[in-house]
Motif scaffolding. Structure first.
Motif, PDB file in Angstrom:
ATOM      1  N   ASN A 282       1.396  -4.833 -30.079  1.00  0.00           N
ATOM      2  CA  ASN A 282       0.947  -3.584 -30.685  1.00  0.00           C
ATOM      3  C   ASN A 282       1.648  -3.299 -32.003  1.00  0.00           C
ATOM      4  O   ASN A 282       1.915  -2.155 -32.348  1.00  0.00           O
ATOM      5  N   THR A 283       1.960  -4.354 -32.673  1.00  0.00           N
ATOM      6  CA  THR A 283       2.663  -4.209 -33.938  1.00  0.00           C
ATOM      7  C   THR A 283       1.956  -5.031 -35.007  1.00  0.00           C
ATOM      8  O   THR A 283       1.522  -6.144 -34.738  1.00  0.00           O
TER       9      THR A 283
ATOM     10  N   GLU B 195       1.472  -9.598 -26.325  1.00  0.00           N
ATOM     11  CA  GLU B 195       0.957  -8.829 -27.452  1.00  0.00           C
ATOM     12  C   GLU B 195       1.970  -7.743 -27.725  1.00  0.00           C
ATOM     13  O   GLU B 195       2.784  -7.394 -26.861  1.00  0.00           O
TER      14      GLU B 195
ATOM     15  N   THR C 193      -8.600  -6.572 -31.972  1.00  0.00           N
ATOM     16  CA  THR C 193      -9.209  -6.158 -30.714  1.00  0.00           C
ATOM     17  C   THR C 193     -10.564  -6.820 -30.492  1.00  0.00           C
ATOM     18  O   THR C 193     -11.230  -6.548 -29.493  1.00  0.00           O
TER      19      THR C 193
ATOM     20  N   ASP D  81       0.891  -8.728 -33.913  1.00  0.00           N
ATOM     21  CA  ASP D  81      -0.483  -9.071 -33.541  1.00  0.00           C
ATOM     22  C   ASP D  81      -1.352  -9.422 -34.742  1.00  0.00           C
ATOM     23  O   ASP D  81      -2.444  -9.967 -34.588  1.00  0.00           O
TER      24      ASP D  81
ATOM     25  N   LEU E 198      -7.229  -4.191 -37.279  1.00  0.00           N
ATOM     26  CA  LEU E 198      -7.287  -3.826 -35.863  1.00  0.00           C
ATOM     27  C   LEU E 198      -8.599  -4.279 -35.235  1.00  0.00           C
ATOM     28  O   LEU E 198      -8.640  -4.675 -34.075  1.00  0.00           O
TER      29      LEU E 198
ATOM     30  N   HIS F 109       5.450  -6.564 -23.376  1.00  0.00           N
ATOM     31  CA  HIS F 109       5.047  -7.405 -24.506  1.00  0.00           C
ATOM     32  C   HIS F 109       5.105  -8.872 -24.118  1.00  0.00           C
ATOM     33  O   HIS F 109       4.212  -9.652 -24.416  1.00  0.00           O
TER      34      HIS F 109
ATOM     35  N   GLY G 166      -2.413   3.561 -32.087  1.00  0.00           N
ATOM     36  CA  GLY G 166      -1.370   3.103 -31.182  1.00  0.00           C
ATOM     37  C   GLY G 166      -0.647   1.840 -31.618  1.00  0.00           C
ATOM     38  O   GLY G 166      -0.014   1.174 -30.811  1.00  0.00           O
ATOM     39  N   TYR G 167      -0.737   1.523 -32.885  1.00  0.00           N
ATOM     40  CA  TYR G 167      -0.035   0.345 -33.386  1.00  0.00           C
ATOM     41  C   TYR G 167       1.152   0.756 -34.244  1.00  0.00           C
ATOM     42  O   TYR G 167       1.164   1.834 -34.834  1.00  0.00           O
TER      43      TYR G 167
END
Lengths: 336, 336
Positions: free
Chosen positions: B60-61, B58, B307, B117, B303, B53, B89-90
């Motif tokens: 992923n949360t 980042e 992304t 994120d 998301l 991280h 995947g978050y």
DNA sequence: TTGAAAGCGCTAACAT
DNA sequence: ATGTTAGCGCTTTCAA
């Protein structure tokens, strides 16, 4: 992105001093501290928490594994957890399992990868050996569920005695044919409530009639269906102890559709004391489970483990309480 | 703690290769990859996610800011968010505000410090200027609430037209004195539902009588109290549109305690379609809000922002639906 | 396809 | 009370 070094340079101090101002302000001379703080303010510096987490290998985050957040009981326990965590500077990471054991296993990785400092389980369906193994290495607390034969820190109520109290209440009201609609029997809480129900009957010299014990799944519908079935019996019950409040409403509805009314023709006691039981008409007599408190206590217990506070006690049994409303008929008697 | 370097040494490759096996397996020759994977397995290597991280900045949360997790509507939206996040995947970090604006501001730091994120707000009571500022810099989505005059990505239902539908339903049933118990009027949703109620009356050439509009706070008790007040009126309403389901139960109870029954003497329509409305007796006619879906959509929208997926649409209005049960009396008519 | 090496931003041990 | 310095474990650029 302004970083610690930028602040240090502007303030004519070293990074270390800036770090101290942030984490141990008392070790820095007031004048220096004020200067640094002013620069921080001025540059609008935000420490990079990810770097801190990495460096300190701690996250100030706890993981909460919930079978289903959309369930009132769990969301209230979660509320208590969030509250206590927040008070202590910890954050809550949510992990919904949808009752799938595999998910519970997956979330274990969060601990192993040090993504969280500890874990609270609201459901423990994993292999006990694995749980025991995990417990040894990481801070873990169990609540809302209960595991026999394993010394995992737990916060719960005494489901057996609570169920006994609920059933006894009905017996004292003069009922001798008291039915029980259980929760899913693969859950320990359901087993415990069933056990308490049995104990109450036996201690009052009443027979346990298996036809009066039916398994539900905690849903209104299952309460309705199981009650409908029992009402068609030759000797139907005159009272029902339902393992949760939602099923109790199903029981009452079934009686109503059968031309009976609660509490006059059928006495009903639920379990949990969720908002529904107070709102429903008739008000549902129930066992109050201190959901928020359980969550709070569980979080505190976990934080003690994390921060290394001495714990004299690792198993907390919180008080539950019989809340008498209308569905059991006790108030009918008092009115006489 | 076994680290990447340990794996590399054992496998006679460099750290870089191990890293590639983990994150871009296709760039590593199969033989090498298999060897590395075997060693990873063998050493039971767990990557240090904190280091990752930090390095990648980042997490992923995503952060979910909720006014109150213990509220059914919010917990269901949260369920949808958790679902979609997990699928991608978050992880979900929970932030309860207890309706305090200051808390909302506090949680902004999580974004600024890159601890998450992106952020989903289920309540936006902060200053619009600040929200606009934050939006520019970080991925943010609003749901369950609505903000005028700011282009924040939003997932909601059309509260105005839903409320109009609910009210019209009562008018079509022949009622001309239709009351409305609102939610807390500082909330946009309450304002919107009130607006829809007004529109329905006006479009049907009915007067808007302010005495029939009372402010509640979404609780059973406030529904009960406001209804009790209105029943004492010289010309009490014959129908009520309640801004949520819980207040609707209060309305029905108040009528009952007054010697009236719903739907025979008082038609009632609620809002939300929480489980309670189906369980309650009488079943409550209500507007179904797709709570889980809203959460899911909100998470997906967030998301996409995170992304960098092209977003053609930034404001989603999901379908709501009138669910006719017993409390409005429509079924009474059909039975004739 | 793989390796070498730099460095992310912070903290803490040690030195002064 | 403050500064110097090493290094946490990973990813990624560049070179081979």
């Amino acid at each position: 992105m302004v970083k610690m070094n930028d602040v240090a340079e502007r303030a004519n101090v070293s990074k270390a001093t800036v770090s101290r101002v942030l984490r141990n302000p008392e070790t820095v001379k007031k004048a220096t501290r004020d200067k640094v703080l002013a620069i921080i303010e001025q540059l609008n510096y935000q420490p990079n928490i990810l770097a801190r987490h990495f460096r300190r290998s701690e996250t100030n985050t706890i993981l909460v594994v919930v079978p289903n957040i959309m369930n009132t009981v769990f969301s209230h326990i979660l509320g208590g957890i969030e509250h206590a965590a927040g008070e202590n500077g910890y954050r809550v990471l949510l992990a919904n399992t949808n009752q799938q054991v595999e998910k519970e296993y997956e979330y274990l990785d969060h601990l192993k990868q040090r993504q969280v400092d500890g874990m609270i389980l609201l459901s423990a369906r994993m292999d006990k050996g694995i749980i025991a193994e995990v417990m040894k290495q990481y801070p873990v607390v169990l609540t809302a569920d209960y595991l026999e034969g394993i010394a995992i820190p737990t916060v719960s109520i005494d489901n057996v005695s609570s169920a006994r109290t609920a059933t006894e209440h009905l017996i004292k009201l003069g009922h001798s044919r008291v039915a029980h609609i259980t929760g899913p029997l693969h859950l320990q809480v359901s087993q415990d409530r069933l056990k308490g129900y049995r104990q109450a009957l036996l201690q009052n010299n009443l027979d346990v009639d298996n036809i009066l014990i039916q398994e539900g799944d905690f849903s209104h519908e299952s309460g309705y269906n199981q009650m409908t079935k029992m009402l068609a019996l030759e000797h139907p019950p005159t009272a029902v102890f339902s393992a949760n409040d939602e099923m109790a409403t199903g029981v009452i509805k079934a009686a109503k559709d059968y031309g009976l009314s609660a509490p006059e023709d059928l006495a009903v006691v639920g379990f949990d004391n969720i908002k529904l039981s107070a709102i429903y008409d008739p008000g549902i007599t129930t066992i109050a489970q201190p959901m928020f408190e359980m969550g709070k206590k569980a979080a505190e217990l976990l934080l003690h483990q994390i921060t290394g506070v001495e714990m004299t006690k690792r198993q907390y049994v919180l008080e539950s309480e019989l809340i008498i409303r209308d569905s059991c008929g006790a108030k009918l008697l008092n009115d006489d």
